[in-house]
Enzyme design. Structure first.
Site, PDB file in Angstrom:
ATOM      1  CD  GLU A 222       2.375  -5.166   8.443  1.00 27.74           C
ATOM      2  OE1 GLU A 222       2.326  -6.608   8.021  1.00 27.74           O
ATOM      3  OE2 GLU A 222       3.302  -4.203   7.838  1.00 27.74           O
TER       4      GLU A 222
ATOM      5  NE  ARG B 222      -1.300   0.107   6.701  1.00 23.32           N
ATOM      6  CZ  ARG B 222      -1.875  -0.612   7.951  1.00 23.32           C
ATOM      7  NH1 ARG B 222      -2.852   0.009   8.342  1.00 23.32           N
ATOM      8  NH2 ARG B 222      -1.205  -1.353   8.693  1.00 23.32           N
TER       9      ARG B 222
ATOM     10  CG  HIS C  46      -0.504  -4.535   4.902  1.00 23.83           C
ATOM     11  ND1 HIS C  46      -0.967  -3.165   5.203  1.00 23.83           N
ATOM     12  CD2 HIS C  46      -1.647  -5.033   4.602  1.00 23.83           C
ATOM     13  CE1 HIS C  46      -2.398  -2.924   5.264  1.00 23.83           C
ATOM     14  NE2 HIS C  46      -2.870  -4.321   4.806  1.00 23.83           N
TER      15      HIS C  46
ATOM     16  CG  HIS D 164       0.060   0.091   2.509  1.00 24.04           C
ATOM     17  ND1 HIS D 164       0.498   1.417   3.100  1.00 24.04           N
ATOM     18  CD2 HIS D 164       0.156  -0.854   3.337  1.00 24.04           C
ATOM     19  CE1 HIS D 164       1.092   0.947   4.098  1.00 24.04           C
ATOM     20  NE2 HIS D 164       0.841  -0.290   4.343  1.00 24.04           N
TER      21      HIS D 164
END
Length: 212
Positions: free
Chosen positions: A85, A58, A155, A9
């Site tokens: 993440e 995100r 992530h 991201h």
């Protein structure tokens, strides 16, 4: 031969503030939005058949902005927490430099750079690996095997876990791998063999990634 595209991201607000982000749902900065659009522009000529994203905003926003730039708004999108993440537990929201002052550099480095050491209340990279890879094998690999081109937006650590699997990298080596925000990486896939190609962006524009 199918293709697998991986994108971390764009820069988030807590990336900018040097905070442990982990599972917190923090949005993109203006720079992060620019990175997302640029990543989409890098893939404009690529045929993408299906996209996967984590559930965090995100990553989802990065994917949406990429697909808008690519004019691929109608392709199927799968979102899953399996690609989220790595959780940093009690460290989430803390400034990384201040955390070093509080706990000591050696301890913070062990939490961040060890494969199987768990930060307080969080996940190790091994824990992240153990949720990412089964999902990849069950849901993403079959799409690639059918000849589809796949885009994954996730992530730093969930992609690090996947790269470890794809490239057969050791647990010590993968912790040294930096993944820049908003820079597409891709693999050519043939007969379940993944061959890494260079990032599509010029090497001169690559930047050091921040973790978390």
């Amino acid at each position: 031969m199918s293709k697998l595209f991986l994108v971390r991201h764009g820069q988030s607000q807590w990336n900018l503030e040097n905070r442990f982000t982990g599972g917190q749902d923090i949005d993109l900065t203006e720079l992060g939005k620019q990175e997302a659009r640029h990543a989409g522009q890098q893939l404009q000529e690529q045929k993408i058949d299906i996209a996967f994203s984590s559930k965090l905003v995100r990553a989802r926003r990065t994917l949406a902005m990429m697909l808008e730039e690519m004019d691929r708004l109608t392709i199927p999108i799968m979102t899953t927490a399996c690609l989220n993440e790595r959780s940093y537990g009690m460290l989430e929201g803390l400034n990384k430099a201040e955390t070093v002052l509080k706990y000591g550099e050696a301890q913070v480095q062990e939490w961040r750079r060890s494969f199987d050491v768990i930060p307080p209340g969080g996940e190790s990279l091994k824990d992240t690996h153990d949720r990412v890879i089964p999902y990849f094998k069950k849901y993403i690999a079959p799409e690639l095997a059918s000849g589809k081109n796949v885009l994954i937006v996730a992530h730093g650590n969930s992609l690090r876990a996947l790269i470890m699997f794809l490239e057969h990298i050791s647990s010590s080596e993968i912790m040294k791998r930096e993944i820049a925000t908003g820079v597409p990486l891709y693999y050519e896939v043939k007969d379940a063999y993944f061959k890494r190609r260079e990032a599509l962006l010029s090497k001169s524009l690559l930047k050091t990634a921040t973790h978390g």
